[in-house]
Enzyme design. Sequence first.
Site, mmCIF file in Angstrom:
data_model
loop_
_atom_site.group_PDB
_atom_site.id
_atom_site.type_symbol
_atom_site.label_atom_id
_atom_site.label_comp_id
_atom_site.label_asym_id
_atom_site.label_seq_id
_atom_site.Cartn_x
_atom_site.Cartn_y
_atom_site.Cartn_z
ATOM 1 N N GLY A 67 -17.563 10.081 3.897
ATOM 2 C CA GLY A 67 -17.464 10.932 5.083
ATOM 3 C C GLY A 67 -16.749 10.185 6.181
ATOM 4 N N ASN A 142 -27.012 14.361 2.942
ATOM 5 C CA ASN A 142 -25.836 14.464 2.078
ATOM 6 C C ASN A 142 -26.067 15.637 1.140
ATOM 7 O OD1 ASN A 142 -24.572 12.506 -0.725
ATOM 8 N ND2 ASN A 142 -23.553 14.076 0.459
ATOM 9 N N GLY A 143 -25.134 16.584 1.153
ATOM 10 C CA GLY A 143 -25.279 17.756 0.293
ATOM 11 C C GLY A 143 -25.004 19.011 1.084
ATOM 12 N N CYS A 279 -24.067 15.650 -10.127
ATOM 13 C CA CYS A 279 -22.681 16.100 -9.925
ATOM 14 C C CYS A 279 -21.715 15.327 -10.820
ATOM 15 C CB CYS A 279 -22.306 15.905 -8.457
ATOM 16 S SG CYS A 279 -20.538 16.113 -8.131
ATOM 17 N N TYR A 285 -14.343 11.105 -9.122
ATOM 18 C CA TYR A 285 -13.616 10.757 -7.904
ATOM 19 C C TYR A 285 -14.496 10.249 -6.775
ATOM 20 C CZ TYR A 285 -11.047 11.629 -3.537
ATOM 21 O OH TYR A 285 -10.477 11.497 -2.307
ATOM 22 N N SER A 326 -7.714 6.011 -6.993
ATOM 23 C CA SER A 326 -8.702 6.720 -7.808
ATOM 24 C C SER A 326 -8.237 6.910 -9.248
ATOM 25 C CB SER A 326 -9.056 8.054 -7.161
ATOM 26 O OG SER A 326 -7.876 8.762 -6.868
ATOM 27 N N ASP A 388 -3.810 10.380 -12.784
ATOM 28 C CA ASP A 388 -4.487 10.716 -11.524
ATOM 29 C C ASP A 388 -5.870 11.273 -11.861
ATOM 30 O OD1 ASP A 388 -4.894 11.025 -8.831
ATOM 31 O OD2 ASP A 388 -3.194 12.366 -8.495
ATOM 32 N N ASP A 389 -6.761 11.348 -10.858
ATOM 33 C CA ASP A 389 -8.133 11.764 -11.151
ATOM 34 C C ASP A 389 -8.299 13.273 -11.221
ATOM 35 O OD1 ASP A 389 -9.355 12.658 -8.278
ATOM 36 O OD2 ASP A 389 -7.886 11.074 -8.076
ATOM 37 N N CYS A 425 -16.919 24.228 -4.855
ATOM 38 C CA CYS A 425 -18.240 23.617 -4.884
ATOM 39 C C CYS A 425 -19.046 24.125 -3.691
ATOM 40 C CB CYS A 425 -18.118 22.099 -4.792
ATOM 41 S SG CYS A 425 -19.714 21.267 -4.676
ATOM 42 N N CYS A 476 -24.260 19.009 -13.213
ATOM 43 C CA CYS A 476 -23.559 20.157 -12.643
ATOM 44 C C CYS A 476 -22.088 19.975 -12.971
ATOM 45 C CB CYS A 476 -23.749 20.227 -11.124
ATOM 46 S SG CYS A 476 -22.717 21.537 -10.392
ATOM 47 N N CYS A 479 -17.557 23.211 -10.878
ATOM 48 C CA CYS A 479 -16.161 23.343 -10.417
ATOM 49 C C CYS A 479 -15.199 23.391 -11.591
ATOM 50 C CB CYS A 479 -15.803 22.232 -9.432
ATOM 51 S SG CYS A 479 -16.295 20.591 -9.964
#
Length: 529
Positions: A67, A142-143, A279, A285, A326, A388-389, A425, A476, A479
Amino acid sequence: MAPSLSDVPSSHDHTQPAADDARPVGFSDIPDEAPPKDACGVFGVWAPGEEVAKLTYYGLYALQHRGQEAAGMAVSDGRTVVVYKDLGLVAQVFDEPTLGAMTGHLAIGHNRYSTTGACTWENAQPSYRPAPQGGGIALGHNGNLTNTAQLAAEIGLEQRPRNGEPRATSDSDLITELLARDPDLSLEAAALRVLPKLRGAFSLVFMDEHTLYAARDPHGVRPLVLGRLERGWVVASETAALDIVGASFVREVEPGELIAIDEHGLRSQQYAEPTPKGCLFEYVYLARPDTAIAGRSVQETRVEVGRRLAKEHPVEADLVIPVPESGTPAAVGYAEASGIPYGIGLVKNAYVGRTFIQPSQTIRQLGIRLKLNPLRAAIAGKRLVVVDDSIVRGNTQRALVRMLREAGAAEVHVRISSPPVQWPCFYGIDFATRAELIANGLTVDQVCASIGADSLGYISLEQLTEATTIPGDRLCRACFDGEYPIELPTPDLLGKHMLESIERNVEDAEEAQDVMLPGVGASDALSRP
Ligand code: SF4
């Protein structure tokens, strides 16, 4: 007691919101450069005799990637909870005098990226409420909750006029409000009553004058770990934050668990039956590579994904290069499994996302070159595998392929260490609306043509899942497959600015019907093509 913001010496006036134009410029401000954004990092420490504010600072520093819009901490010396927060990066918000003034034995900290509520000073965390019995409650989250509207109705947000005053509009602030409402309950008892009412994803740290609490939703969507200091305890979003403050990893906070830490030691209570759904994107990532999830290093998982990617999507080529940083572990794995040499073909300008300077229009048009520069000598005339990720909107990869061709690459084969991101998400990551996701409605060949690559290969969901060593039914993966493990409300009750919308309805019901704030509702996000 109310937080003594004015007690804290600083070069800034932190009793006032920072001006919008003082916000750090991140990739989201540069067109075509918007990676997925995590929903926050949390940290908590209970350690008498230690400099808890400085430990929290370094913990937040280790979690900065989670963040970058705002940072804050709350510290207690056993008598008063002091909260200090502002928009900006950890190193911009805190300085030595500020940290030196925040003395105590107990602290929580928070790095914010907004998923419910706008990027404003009021929405920075920790959020704070005076406790009904005296003292204060501070909380970091967080979430993302999925029953925010229902909770807002429960506490009567609709009935509370704003009178033009700015006020927090985050789901996290609602949780704090719920914890501080019952004068007959201790914070621990209030938490045991409130936590079962919350739906969605939440890894929480919260505190009063005496006790540090940590809680995780019953699905354990977002990570939260417990660590031990010689003279205390630490909780953090990732194990990397334990390492940086010299804490040893003890265990994960269990899904559905509430932990309390104070002078009586550590108490644990299971407030809900655990149904783990961690997750999957944390592995792809979000988490730091030097973090471990479920006992396995994220770096190790990403290298293994690269190996499997090479087997699923082999190609004749001369050089494997990562999109730094990443894509690096998966590129290492791809090179290892394919036998194609690994090399550096792109150099990252690591500090572009850290500047306070708004790029001019001319600079903005440079797009990806602000972030990445090709090493011409390394790639000219070569057939490249570029790892790439993920691909979200596709703009970055399109610009990247073009840049590599201009730098002399003979062929550009793109390999992605996650399956196509096709669904948004609602549990704490901000990708894009469904309409903006390039993989929504396009085949892999069409995406390949759109980004201008010679070939394109994504790891399959099965192979990615196997690489984590976690059974698919404990993850989960929404996505990627659209199967949301936590029930979602109707689309009109989802969206980043939903609480602003509710408040707006209070202020001017008629006007609110005509004006849709950005992010209000998610009907676009949820409707299948
Ligand atoms: S939808 Fe994707 S990013 Fe969100 S929690 Fe599930 S796996 Fe993670």
